[in-house]
Every structure is written in C-alpha cells, then in structure tokens.
Design a protein around this motif. Structure first.
Motif, mmCIF file in Angstrom:
data_model
loop_
_atom_site.group_PDB
_atom_site.id
_atom_site.type_symbol
_atom_site.label_atom_id
_atom_site.label_comp_id
_atom_site.label_asym_id
_atom_site.label_seq_id
_atom_site.Cartn_x
_atom_site.Cartn_y
_atom_site.Cartn_z
ATOM 1 N N GLY A 3 -4.964 -12.514 0.500
ATOM 2 C CA GLY A 3 -5.622 -13.080 -0.669
ATOM 3 C C GLY A 3 -5.242 -12.256 -1.888
ATOM 4 O O GLY A 3 -4.160 -11.642 -1.928
ATOM 5 N N ASN A 4 -6.134 -12.203 -2.869
ATOM 6 C CA ASN A 4 -5.830 -11.435 -4.073
ATOM 7 C C ASN A 4 -5.871 -9.938 -3.779
ATOM 8 O O ASN A 4 -6.614 -9.482 -2.905
ATOM 9 C CB ASN A 4 -6.828 -11.772 -5.183
ATOM 10 C CG ASN A 4 -6.617 -13.191 -5.687
ATOM 11 O OD1 ASN A 4 -5.493 -13.715 -5.639
ATOM 12 N ND2 ASN A 4 -7.684 -13.821 -6.139
ATOM 13 N N ILE A 5 -5.073 -9.210 -4.522
ATOM 14 C CA ILE A 5 -4.916 -7.770 -4.259
ATOM 15 C C ILE A 5 -5.380 -6.974 -5.473
ATOM 16 O O ILE A 5 -4.990 -7.263 -6.604
ATOM 17 C CB ILE A 5 -3.439 -7.488 -3.901
ATOM 18 C CG1 ILE A 5 -3.186 -8.038 -2.482
ATOM 19 C CG2 ILE A 5 -3.118 -6.009 -3.995
ATOM 20 C CD1 ILE A 5 -1.758 -7.983 -2.043
ATOM 21 N N ILE A 6 -6.217 -5.986 -5.217
ATOM 22 C CA ILE A 6 -6.757 -5.167 -6.307
ATOM 23 C C ILE A 6 -5.773 -4.062 -6.683
ATOM 24 O O ILE A 6 -5.537 -3.790 -7.838
ATOM 25 C CB ILE A 6 -8.117 -4.538 -5.902
ATOM 26 C CG1 ILE A 6 -9.089 -5.617 -5.405
ATOM 27 C CG2 ILE A 6 -8.723 -3.742 -7.062
ATOM 28 C CD1 ILE A 6 -9.395 -6.718 -6.387
ATOM 29 N N ASN A 7 -5.216 -3.380 -5.660
ATOM 30 C CA ASN A 7 -4.268 -2.302 -5.919
ATOM 31 C C ASN A 7 -3.147 -2.374 -4.880
ATOM 32 O O ASN A 7 -3.335 -1.984 -3.723
ATOM 33 C CB ASN A 7 -4.998 -0.948 -5.845
ATOM 34 C CG ASN A 7 -4.078 0.223 -6.178
ATOM 35 O OD1 ASN A 7 -2.879 0.201 -5.871
ATOM 36 N ND2 ASN A 7 -4.633 1.245 -6.800
ATOM 37 N N PRO A 8 -1.983 -2.892 -5.276
ATOM 38 C CA PRO A 8 -0.907 -3.121 -4.296
ATOM 39 C C PRO A 8 -0.494 -1.853 -3.564
ATOM 40 O O PRO A 8 -0.150 -1.902 -2.382
ATOM 41 C CB PRO A 8 0.250 -3.637 -5.146
ATOM 42 C CG PRO A 8 -0.321 -4.038 -6.454
ATOM 43 C CD PRO A 8 -1.603 -3.273 -6.637
ATOM 44 N N MET A 9 -0.559 -0.722 -4.238
ATOM 45 C CA MET A 9 -0.119 0.510 -3.583
ATOM 46 C C MET A 9 -1.062 0.884 -2.435
ATOM 47 O O MET A 9 -0.626 1.290 -1.354
ATOM 48 C CB MET A 9 -0.060 1.645 -4.590
ATOM 49 C CG MET A 9 0.526 2.911 -4.022
ATOM 50 S SD MET A 9 0.464 4.244 -5.210
ATOM 51 C CE MET A 9 -1.283 4.529 -5.245
ATOM 52 N N ILE A 10 -2.357 0.713 -2.691
ATOM 53 C CA ILE A 10 -3.323 1.040 -1.644
ATOM 54 C C ILE A 10 -3.213 0.041 -0.493
ATOM 55 O O ILE A 10 -3.301 0.413 0.684
ATOM 56 C CB ILE A 10 -4.746 1.104 -2.247
ATOM 57 C CG1 ILE A 10 -4.862 2.406 -3.052
ATOM 58 C CG2 ILE A 10 -5.820 1.017 -1.162
ATOM 59 C CD1 ILE A 10 -6.203 2.654 -3.688
ATOM 60 N N VAL A 11 -2.971 -1.211 -0.822
ATOM 61 C CA VAL A 11 -2.788 -2.215 0.234
ATOM 62 C C VAL A 11 -1.571 -1.862 1.084
ATOM 63 O O VAL A 11 -1.622 -1.904 2.318
ATOM 64 C CB VAL A 11 -2.670 -3.630 -0.370
ATOM 65 C CG1 VAL A 11 -2.207 -4.630 0.673
ATOM 66 C CG2 VAL A 11 -4.005 -4.061 -0.962
ATOM 67 N N GLU A 12 -0.482 -1.471 0.437
ATOM 68 C CA GLU A 12 0.700 -1.064 1.214
ATOM 69 C C GLU A 12 0.371 0.124 2.114
ATOM 70 O O GLU A 12 0.785 0.180 3.270
ATOM 71 C CB GLU A 12 1.851 -0.681 0.273
ATOM 72 C CG GLU A 12 2.568 -1.885 -0.293
ATOM 73 C CD GLU A 12 3.419 -1.537 -1.522
ATOM 74 O OE1 GLU A 12 3.736 -0.347 -1.734
ATOM 75 O OE2 GLU A 12 3.751 -2.478 -2.272
ATOM 76 N N GLY A 13 -0.388 1.060 1.580
ATOM 77 C CA GLY A 13 -0.777 2.226 2.381
ATOM 78 C C GLY A 13 -1.577 1.804 3.606
ATOM 79 O O GLY A 13 -1.368 2.314 4.707
ATOM 80 N N GLN A 14 -2.497 0.876 3.400
ATOM 81 C CA GLN A 14 -3.294 0.389 4.532
ATOM 82 C C GLN A 14 -2.395 -0.283 5.565
ATOM 83 O O GLN A 14 -2.576 -0.102 6.769
ATOM 84 C CB GLN A 14 -4.361 -0.600 4.045
ATOM 85 C CG GLN A 14 -5.498 0.051 3.265
ATOM 86 C CD GLN A 14 -6.414 0.863 4.160
ATOM 87 O OE1 GLN A 14 -6.814 0.423 5.225
ATOM 88 N NE2 GLN A 14 -6.736 2.058 3.734
ATOM 89 N N VAL A 15 -1.424 -1.057 5.082
ATOM 90 C CA VAL A 15 -0.527 -1.744 6.025
ATOM 91 C C VAL A 15 0.321 -0.712 6.767
ATOM 92 O O VAL A 15 0.461 -0.768 7.997
ATOM 93 C CB VAL A 15 0.356 -2.777 5.290
ATOM 94 C CG1 VAL A 15 1.399 -3.361 6.236
ATOM 95 C CG2 VAL A 15 -0.522 -3.893 4.715
ATOM 96 N N HIS A 16 0.857 0.249 6.046
ATOM 97 C CA HIS A 16 1.687 1.272 6.707
ATOM 98 C C HIS A 16 0.893 1.987 7.796
ATOM 99 O O HIS A 16 1.386 2.177 8.906
ATOM 100 C CB HIS A 16 2.184 2.301 5.684
ATOM 101 C CG HIS A 16 3.294 1.789 4.815
ATOM 102 N ND1 HIS A 16 4.159 2.619 4.152
ATOM 103 C CD2 HIS A 16 3.679 0.540 4.490
ATOM 104 C CE1 HIS A 16 5.032 1.900 3.462
ATOM 105 N NE2 HIS A 16 4.754 0.628 3.646
ATOM 106 N N GLY A 17 -0.326 2.387 7.465
ATOM 107 C CA GLY A 17 -1.143 3.092 8.455
ATOM 108 C C GLY A 17 -1.463 2.214 9.640
ATOM 109 O O GLY A 17 -1.409 2.655 10.798
ATOM 110 N N GLY A 18 -1.793 0.963 9.357
ATOM 111 C CA GLY A 18 -2.096 0.032 10.444
ATOM 112 C C GLY A 18 -0.883 -0.188 11.335
ATOM 113 O O GLY A 18 -0.998 -0.221 12.567
ATOM 114 N N LEU A 19 0.275 -0.309 10.719
ATOM 115 C CA LEU A 19 1.496 -0.495 11.513
ATOM 116 C C LEU A 19 1.752 0.732 12.385
ATOM 117 O O LEU A 19 2.157 0.616 13.539
ATOM 118 C CB LEU A 19 2.699 -0.750 10.600
ATOM 119 C CG LEU A 19 2.716 -2.089 9.846
ATOM 120 C CD1 LEU A 19 3.925 -2.154 8.913
ATOM 121 C CD2 LEU A 19 2.748 -3.269 10.814
ATOM 122 N N ALA A 20 1.510 1.909 11.832
ATOM 123 C CA ALA A 20 1.718 3.128 12.633
ATOM 124 C C ALA A 20 0.826 3.087 13.870
ATOM 125 O O ALA A 20 1.248 3.435 14.981
ATOM 126 C CB ALA A 20 1.414 4.365 11.802
#
Ligand SMILES: Cc1cc2nc3c(=O)[nH]c(=O)nc-3n(C[C@H](O)[C@H](O)[C@H](O)COP(=O)(O)OP(=O)(O)OC[C@H]3O[C@@H](n4cnc5c(N)ncnc54)[C@H](O)[C@@H]3O)c2cc1C
Lengths: 781, 264
Positions: free
Chosen positions: A665-682
């Motif tokens: 959906g809508n994203i508040i802070n793309p950098m933090i979202v990427e961080g969450q995805v990276h961590g989740g992928l790990a």
C-alpha cells in the motif's frame, strides 16, 4: 508534504543512539539496592519434582533468598494463560494445561523454571542456583508433535488426553473432497515447516521493583507490548492491580514475536522483589534464550491442490499437525488457526478450501508467533504446491499462477477473509522483469558448462496485517481487542509529542510516526518526539506485532492529528477573524487560504495554552487522543523470485539473485520499508537455508542450543537484494497502508526452496536446505 | 563462569612453575576455546596461567625454507606474515580462514594444536607439513603429537613453545566449513615437497586429523586432481553429526583434496 513528510526517505532519528552504543535497554537500568537473580531450571524434558532442597544454596556467599514454586502458589500468583480460545470441531474448548511460573509439581521441558535465587551478584546467584538440589523422577519425553499424538506417547498434561490441544477445522470438507475426486489433476505434497529459534540480539530481561511504602510495583522488561503485559500480569497472574503496577519496556533489541508474551521470569522477579525486599534483576544468557524464548513454526503438513482440465484450481486441502511445546504461550492457539488456515486462498481464486489443524503438547519450549506467525507456514505450503503442480502439469509456474490470480477486489475467500485491494499480476511482472526471467535458460546453460546447477523459483504470497476488527476477533475467541491508541500533545512552543501504544523495537517508529506530524503541520521531525513503552506515560495500547504499527498504530495517530488540526484551525480562524473552512496549514504556517494572513504554527500552539483569546466555550490546550479499530486486516502481497547456483560436489547453495516486488500500500518512509524487507528476507532465507532446531527425540535436550550448532544467517550467507514496490492503497485505513514488517520472512522461503528443487531436479527436500541435505537429494535424484 | 585465579607468566619456566603450584591449573593463550568452555561451566580450573605475555613464544622466523612459528603467535599474525607467505602460502591462507577477525586476533597456533579439536584447521597443516612441535620438555613429531579427538601427547604441565617445519615446494589448503560454527567439516592440506606428497585431513575423521596415505601415494605418481578419482576414504572412519553424515564427510574429504591439488 515537505522534505520530512509522508513518502520521504528520512534517515532514522533513533539510529544515532543505537549505532553509538547509547541505547538504554533493560539491562542498562539500575536502581539503588538492586540485586541479581538466576533461575534454577530443569535439566530434564519431563520429570516429576519430588522435592527441592535449597538449604545449601541459602548459605552461599551473597545469597539473599531462594524461592520456589510452592510458595508462589501459596501467595496466589496465577498460572500463565493463553489469551485466545479455540474450540475443537466437536465443540469442546482447547485443553489448556496448567503453566506455573515456577513449576511446583512437574517440569515439562528442558529449561522449565523451578526456583529463583536472588544474590548480591550475578555470579553468586548462578553459583547458588547450581547448589539448589531438585529431586526429579524422570519421565519419558516426546518432542515431535506427530509422535506426541500417537497412542502410548508420554502424557504431558493431565487435562489434555493424548497430548491433543485442539482438533480444529475450517472450510467445506465435502466440497473439497468432491472437487479432488473429480479433478483433472491433483498435486500432493508432504511438508515440514522447520522450527526456529527467534534469536533477538538483546536477550530477555526483567527488573522487578517493589516499593513497600507505596505498595507499588515497577517492572522494566523486554516487551513488545508493555500495556498488555501489565493487563495480563494484573488481571490473570495476580501480581498487582493495574494502578499499582508500572511496566516499562525501554529500548528493546529485537523481538520478532518472542517478546510479545509474558514469561515466567518477569512475574517471578516482581514477586521475588516483594518477598526479598530488594529490587531483582534478571538477564538471560544466550543459552537461556535458546532454551526458553518461545520458538516459531514447527508444522507437519500434507497439502493437496486440485485442478480442472484448464489448469484452474478447484480445491485446496491442508492437513496439519502443529507443535505448541510444553505449555500454551499467550497467543499460541491463534497462530495455526486464524493467522494461518484462513490465508489458504493465497493470491488465487480457489472455490473450495479446507484446513484441518491438530495441535499438540510436546516436551519442548512453547511455540508461538515468530515473524510472520502462521502466514509463513501457509505461504510455504501453498507456494510449494503451486510450483510443484506447474512442474507436474508441464506449464510455466508463472503462467499457472497468473491463470489463477484473483483479479477483483474486495475478494471474499471461502475461509473468512475478505481481501481489501491488490494487483498481484503487477508484482509478478515487476519481479520477473527485475530478474530477467526469460533469460534464465541461457544462464542455466552457462552455469552447467561450469559444472553448476542453476535453478529459479518464485513465490506469490499474500499475508494479513493488523489483525482486526476487535468485535470480529472477539467472536473468534480473542481475549483482547486489537485497536491502537494515540495521543498528540502539542506543546506551548509548538513542538509535538506523540504518545503511542505501538512499541518500537527496531521498526523506526520514532522517525515514521514523526513524519506523519511533519506532513500534517509542516514542522521538522526533530521537533516531534515519540513516547512509547511506559504504562505510566502512555494511555492503554496494544503494542507491536503482526505488522500492525503502520495500519493500526499510525491510523490512530492520524485520527488524533485530525482532532488537533480541527482545534488548531478553530483557534486560528478566531485569531485571524476568518472562517474556519478557509484555514489551511502549510509549511508550519496556519493561513487564511488565498491571503497573506497567517500565524506561525507555534503561535497557534502558544495561544491554545495562554488561553487569553480563545473562541467562546473552547477549552484551553492542544492535545487530543484517538483510538483506531480497523474494519478488517490489511493484505500486503507480492512476488519473490530467487535464482540459485548449486555446487553438486558439496551441495552448497549460492543465492545468485533475489528479487522482491512487494505491495505494502502507501509507504511512509521507503528506506525504512526496504530495511524491513531486507531483515525479513534474511530471516526467510535463514529458515530456508540455514536455521534448523533440533531436539534429541529421546532425552528432549535441545541439540542446537549454541551458535556452534544453530546456523544464524551471516552477512556472507546473504545476497544483495533487489527490492521494489507496487502500490495499491488499502481502503481500510486513512493512510492506505498495508504493513511491511513480516512479508520478507513470509514470501522468501518457498521461493528459495522452489529454486533449489528446480536446480537439482528433486522436489523431496526439506528446510533448511543445508549442503548435506542438498547433496543427498542430488545423489538420490 | 566459576571463580578462578588469574596468573600472568613472564617466561616459560615461570608458567610451568605456576602450573606446579596450582591445584587445578590451565594454561590460557588466546582463550578462544577455553574461556567459552568456562563460561558454559564445562571447565572450572582454579587457576588460569596466561601464556600470552611470554616473549619467547611469539613471532615467526623464516630462514630459507626453515620455518619456526612461536606457539603464542595469533592466527592473524600467521595470516598476515609476508615472510611466511613467500615460502608457505598455504598456511597463511588456512589461518586467514579460521573463525572471524576477533578469533583470529586472539587465538594462537599453540592453543589450537594443544586443544586438537577434531574440526580445527591447523592439525591438518601440521601433519601435511611434517611439522615438529616444540615444548618446554622435548620435540614431538606432528604425527606423534595428535593422539585422538581433543587428545595430544602433551603431559599435564607441558607447554608448546613453537612449531617448526621445512616449507614444501608447493602447498594448499581447502576447507568446507560447518555452516554454523565455520570450523572445518572437512579440511585438506596438501603439501608437495622433495620427499613426496603429504595430505593432512581435518574435520572429518573420528579420531581427529589424519594423513590420507592412499591419496599421498596416488598424488606421488600423478600430481593431479584426477589422480584421486578412483579413491575414497572409508565412511566408517568419519564423524557424523547434525551437520554432516559420515558419507557426506567422506565425500567432502575427496572433493576438498581435489580442490587443494587443483589450487597448487
Ligand atoms: C567463534 C569461534 C570460531 C572458531 N573457528 C575456528 C575455525 O574455523 N577453525 C579452527 O581451527 N579454530 C576455530 N576456533 C578456535 C580458535 O582457533 C582457537 O583460537 C583455538 O582453538 C585455541 O587457541 P587459543 O589460543 O584461543 O587457546 P585457549 O583457548 O587459550 O586454550 C585452548 C587449550 O589449549 C591449552 N593451551 C593453550 N596454549 C597452550 C600451549 N602453548 N601449550 C599447551 N597448552 C596450551 C589451554 O590450556 C586449553 O586447554 C574458533 C573459535 C571461536 C571462538
């Protein structure tokens, strides 16, 4: 709006203190007179306690007290509970076994707490704990849920015959069986979803302080939801009434679900503080974390997917046994049911779905929600069976998925859920483009020439965030509501405090929540502070888990901001002698639209507090509270594609490329979202490739209890990810957010397993796909 | 960790004397094996005698092909020594792949071989390089030194002071790390010198590091990876655990041996 508003890639405010080692965690807390605790823990997986002799321990240097379970029972401290009632299909309630904070009659897993020792130093407490003599009558143990349900298995709780907790189902079994019987093709798979140890960087800890003069307790603890901890500790465990118990969760170094629950240790530290008259601190060591933090996953599943002659899915059937460990942890019952089974439609139109879920007690540490909580298990089963079906049907895995995608929203699945919005094909297309899907055959041939086996695999996941609404989950057995609260306090100088029930333990709330205020009022995020994690400071809130801080927590902030904005505009209209509807707030100015009449934001704030010139009847101050109870879950979805290369001589897998195209959906802070995805992928890659939890089947000893045997993902195990987003806003919350905290861990494991099994040409492979297992599978193929 | 007494020895003799006086003493070098064991309460020496400050036990000397490495030399020092790399690069590369940077800057060659972990890297090199282990009492050939899993020829109070060997013409080490611990699941050190080929294997054998004599013979007559094709180590002699079956380890030994040969 503005450089720091919604959608801005703002660096995290909180990182300065974390990166410079200035975070303040529970173990950093110190109060005068504080002493240290160690727990006496069971070395046996299953045993009757015949007696406890602490006489020698009590005489050891520095020892203040040794307290055991019988005394706690006498003092009326309650048993630990599971907060969600599930009924078996025969209508009977789940069999909740008694879980004493300190076991007094029987121990049921290695690490079960039996007594607490309080001493001047940590080392003295540990030495004395070792000197406490517990007389055990050792019983046979069982660690696998499948074995626990077999006749003749050791009986773990008296009130759970055959160790069954519940036998639950959802969906239309008749319709599913008929569809399977008349299908053109049926794909069947037996799968294990491997058990995981959460491994938060900060171990669990508690500091319990009883103030005799005030008859008041304070508990610093590693919690994702301090208010829920206070509620449960007062309402169920009789530690203290809520008004006499303050729970503070300061900086918390990772939770991933494992710090949602209220564990025996915090209850015991509070109780022990009153008993011994000193503040009592306990910090787990890494071994205790392995042994006693609630684990995740541990499902054994048979899944069937039926197709018609046109390759349309006609039915899905899943039959699962889930291991809940020795006791029912706080939300353990809901993870395999309403966080798992009702997701079985995935991204597909499936006319008939049935899931049967049996849960069992075993002599292992309790199992509860862990990043993804139920949805990774669903996604793994579903996405492996779809991929397998494509192979069996001889069609492209992408096209089989595409053919069956849901294309209209809202979409009502046959298993309760109604999906809010989405565009699954957009994610699939984006991911296929990012990995150059069409170029794969050439890359495979090139790898083969180098003696390597190359494979590609995908996963199109859906998940559900911000579990809701409270009324509906109440009717499904929840003991709590799942709304969130926020208070916006505008100070007299115009700076802002957000008080939120969403606890931050790595998610970046101090930045993203502040961005909402910056966006609304044009103030810099530096003048916005986020207050959370203290029941004395913040109104009741429900905490952080299930990716709910965005869709639910931020929505409460927005609602409170609406109220503040309205009042600020009324004040400005009064002062500027304009109509309220003409007032706009832009770049920190409160203006009459289309004129140069304006007040600074801080001037409006100051006026609210001087109250020298407010509209008639208006109360002074600028501070509003709101509660948000969403109408439904939100449904993030996306596509992960992974390409691997395998060394056939050693079985070692290298991830050559991993792409994730997610719709949050809508994203508040793309950098933090990427961080969450990276961590989740790990974490997802960890589950698929590296992390395996192993108990000795006979003795119930945890064999993977250190990093020498439990493979935590390291930087060089992981590839550089290619992540991107497609956006379909959720219509169910004011920001259109769907949640991003767990998707990485949910979508990735099947993508990886599909890629590896594609490479080696053998689908009979379980997680974690360690080099030895992959090598054996290659040689068995 | 249980309470213990710390002693810092200034010389080898002083260390031996302190050990004689201790009730249940242990030498500590890098502490990378001993301290974790003590933290887990699996070892409880009443005295720790620190060898790290004994100057005689430190440093690397290379003269022609003769190499001497003090027992107190850290893995990082071995990995980074250009003198050593010029005559025996294989051992530098081995040391550079032990554990992580913290471990390499603390752990020592003396501690590693005295501990003789069946998955440790150095023992394979010591066997293949036909090294001599120097102690405060005698000199021991590597093959006599490594007795079995966690077992060496050392007496209770004996101190390894150095290792020495003649650098081979060529050598290489190939390691397949355990995914969790990163110790060797199979590590093979191949050395080719004037008197033939020596192959040391670690991580895999039930009795710790061993020489693979069939491979040595095969490589002696045909020094190529292909020469190992027909050979295999007996799975019956291999370790078996969560991370690798005996068959898998037997396979890895051969694969790593071929890779070491190919790298030379
Ligand atoms: C995270 C981690 C990863 C590691 N990975 C690897 C790896 O990949 N490969 C590998 O080979 N090793 C690995 N190690 C082990 C590391 O190499 C250690 O340094 C080594 O095993 C022991 O050396 P030390 O100097 O630390 O000895 P210590 O721990 O101080 O001592 C070990 C034992 O040897 C005795 N001892 C020490 N020095 C002497 C001496 N001079 N004479 C007689 N006895 C002595 C001590 O009394 C003790 O019993 C790892 C260790 C850790 C913690």
């Amino acid at each position: 709006m503005g450089m720091e508003g919604i959608g801005a890639r703002v660096a995290r405010k909180e990182d300065k203190r974390f990166i410079t080692g200035k975070g303040r965690y529970t173990d950093d807390m110190s109060v005068p007179g504080m002493k240290h605790a160690a727990f006496v823990r069971s070395p046996h997986a299953h045993a009757v306690i015949k007696g406890i002799d602490s006489s020698e321990a009590e005489k050891m240097p520095g020892v203040i007290g040794v307290l055991a379970g019988a005394e706690m029972t006498t003092d009326g401290i309650g048993s630990l509970i599971c907060g969600w009632m599930i009924h078996s299909k025969d209508g009977s309630p789940m069999n909740m076994g008694d879980w004493r904070p300190l076991a007094d009659k029987k121990v049921r897993y290695v690490g079960d707490a039996v007594a607490i020792v309080v001493a001047d130093t940590k080392a003295q407490a540990r030495d004395a704990a070792e000197a406490v003599k517990v007389d055990y009558d050792v019983l046979p143990a069982v660690t696998s849920a499948v074995d626990a349900l077999k006749p003749g298995a050791p009986q773990i709780h008296d009130n759970a015959p055959g160790n069954q907790i519940y036998d639950w189902e959802i969906g239309d079994l008749d319709a599913v069986d008929k569809a399977i019987a008349s299908a053109a093709h049926v794909t069947t798979l037996d799968l294990v979803n491997n058990r995981l140890v959460p491994n938060a960087m900060e171990p669990r800890a508690a500091l319990g302080v009883y103030d005799e003069a005030e008859d008041h307790y304070t508990c610093w603890t590693t919690s994702q939801n301090p208010h829920v901890a206070r509620l449960v500790m007062s309402a169920f465990y009789n530690v203290a009434p809520e008004n006499k118990l303050r729970v503070i969760a300061p900086d918390v170094g990772g939770g991933f679900g494992s710090k949602i629950y209220i564990y025996p240790e915090e209850i015991t530290c509070l109780w022990a503080s009153k008993k011994t008259g000193v503040p009592v601190k306990w910090v787990a060591d890494r071994t205790e974390s392995f042994l006693t933090d609630a684990h995740g996953r541990d499902h054994v599943t048979t899944i069937q997917m039926a197709f018609d002659a046109d390759n349309k899915i006609t039915a899905l059937k899943a039959d699962t046994i889930a291991n809940l460990g020795a006791y029912m942890s706080l939300f353990s019952s809901v993870v395999p049911t309403y966080l798992h089974a009702i997701l079985y439609s995935g991204q597909y139109v499936i006319p008939a779905i049935h899931c049967n879920m049996r849960t069992a007690y075993t002599n292992t540490v309790p199992v509860d929600a862990y990043r993804g909580a139920g949805r990774p298990e669903t996604t793994y089963a579903l996405e492996r069976v779809v991929e397998t079906a494509a192979r069996e049907l001889g069609v492209s895995p992408a096209e089989l998925r595409r053919k069956n995608f849901i294309r209209e929203w809202p979409y009502q699945t046959p298993v309760i859920l109604q999906y809010d919005s989405g565009d699954y094909e957009a994610s699939l297309d984006a991911a296929m483009k990012a990995i150059d899907y069409d170029g794969f055959p050439a890359r495979k041939a090139e790898a083969e020439a180098r003696g390597k086996k190359r494979g590609i695999g995908m996963s199109c996941y859906i998940e559900a965030c911000g579990i809701a609404p409270s009324q509906a989950i109440g009717s499904l057995g929840a003991g709590v509501g799942l709304w969130e609260s926020a208070e916006i306090r505008v100070n007299a100088v115009g700076t802002v405090e957000i008080l939120t029930g969403s606890h931050s333990h790595g998610q970046g709330h101090e930045t993203t929540f502040a961005q909402l205020v910056s966006d609304r009022f044009g103030v810099p995020i530096d003048s916005v502070s986020v207050v959370h994690g203290d029941t004395d400071k913040v109104q009741m809130g429900m905490g952080t888990y299930g990716s709910r801080s965005g869709p639910v927590g931020m929505s409460a902030v927005v609602k409170a901001l609406d109220k503040v904005e309205k009042k600020a505009k009324m004040i400005a209209a009064h002062l500027l002698e304009a109509d309220e509807s003409d007032i706009v707030i832009e770049n920190g100015q409160v203006k009459v639209a289309g004129t140069d009449k304006a007040l600074g934001w801080h001037e409006v704030a100051l006026n609210a507090y001087t109250a020298h010139n407010l509209p008639a009847e208006m109360e002074p101050g600028l501070k509003e509270t709101a509660f948000f109870d969403p109408a439904n879950f939100s449904f993030p979805a996306g596509c992960h594609i992974c390409e691997v290369e395998i060394d056939p001589d050693t079985g070692k897998t290298e991830i050559v490329k991993f792409v994730a195209s997610d719709d949050f959906g809508n994203i508040i802070n793309p950098m933090i979202v990427e961080g969450q995805v990276h961590g989740g992928l790990a974490q997802g890659i960890g589950q698929a490739l590296l992390e395996g939890t192993s108990y000795d089947a006979e003795t119930g000893q945890l064999l993977t209890a250190t990093y020498m045997d439990y493979t935590m993902p390291r930087a060089d195990d992981l590839p550089s990810y290619t992540v991107s987003n497609t956006v379909t806003p959720s219509p169910l919350n004011p920001l259109g957010i769907k949640g991003c905290g767990e998707a990485g861990a949910i979508g990735s494991p099947p993508a990886l397993m599909n890629a590896i099994t594609d490479a080696i040409g053998n689908n009979n492979l379980s997680m974690p796909a360690t080099p030895q297992k992959v090598w054996a599978a290659i040689n068995a193929a | 960790m249980y309470e213990t007494h710390y002693h810092r020895a200034g010389s080898v003799d002083e260390a031996a004397k302190l050990m004689g006086e201790a009730e249940s003493g242990k030498y500590v070098a890098g502490g990378q094996t001993l301290i974790p064991t003590m933290k887990q309460r699996l070892a409880a020496p009443d005295s720790l005698i620190d060898l790290r400050h004994i100057a005689d036990m430190k440093g690397i000397s290379v003269s022609g092909k003769d190499v001497r490495i003090g027992a107190g030399t850290t893995h990082a020092e071995v990995a980074g020594s250009s003198d050593l790399a010029s005559v025996c690069p294989g051992i530098c590369s081995l040391a550079g792949h032990i554990g992580d940077p913290h471990v390499r800057h603390m752990g020592t060659i003396g501690g590693s071989i005295s501990n003789n972990d069946p998955a440790a890297d150095y023992p394979a090199a010591m066997l293949a390089l036909n090294a001599t282990i120097h102690t405060n009492k005698r000199e021991i050939a590597a093959e006599e030194f490594f007795v079995g899993m966690f077992e060496t020829a050392l007496e209770e109070d004996e101190i390894v002071t150095a290792v020495s060997f003649t650098a081979p013409d060529k050598c290489a080490y190939s390691k397949f790390p355990n995914p969790a611990s990163r110790y060797a699941m199979a590590g093979v050190f191949v050395a080719k010198g004037g008197d033939g080929v020596r192959v040391g294997v670690t991580g895999a054998g039930m009795d710790g590091a061993f020489r693979w004599s069939e491979a040595e013979a095969a490589l002696g007559s045909d020094f190529s990876a292909g020469a190992l094709d027909g050979l295999s180590v007996d799975a019956g002699d291999m370790l078996e655990d969560l991370h690798g079956s005996a068959e898998y380890r037997a396979n890895l030994v051969k694969v790593m041996a071929k890779r070491a040969v190919a790298a030379i």
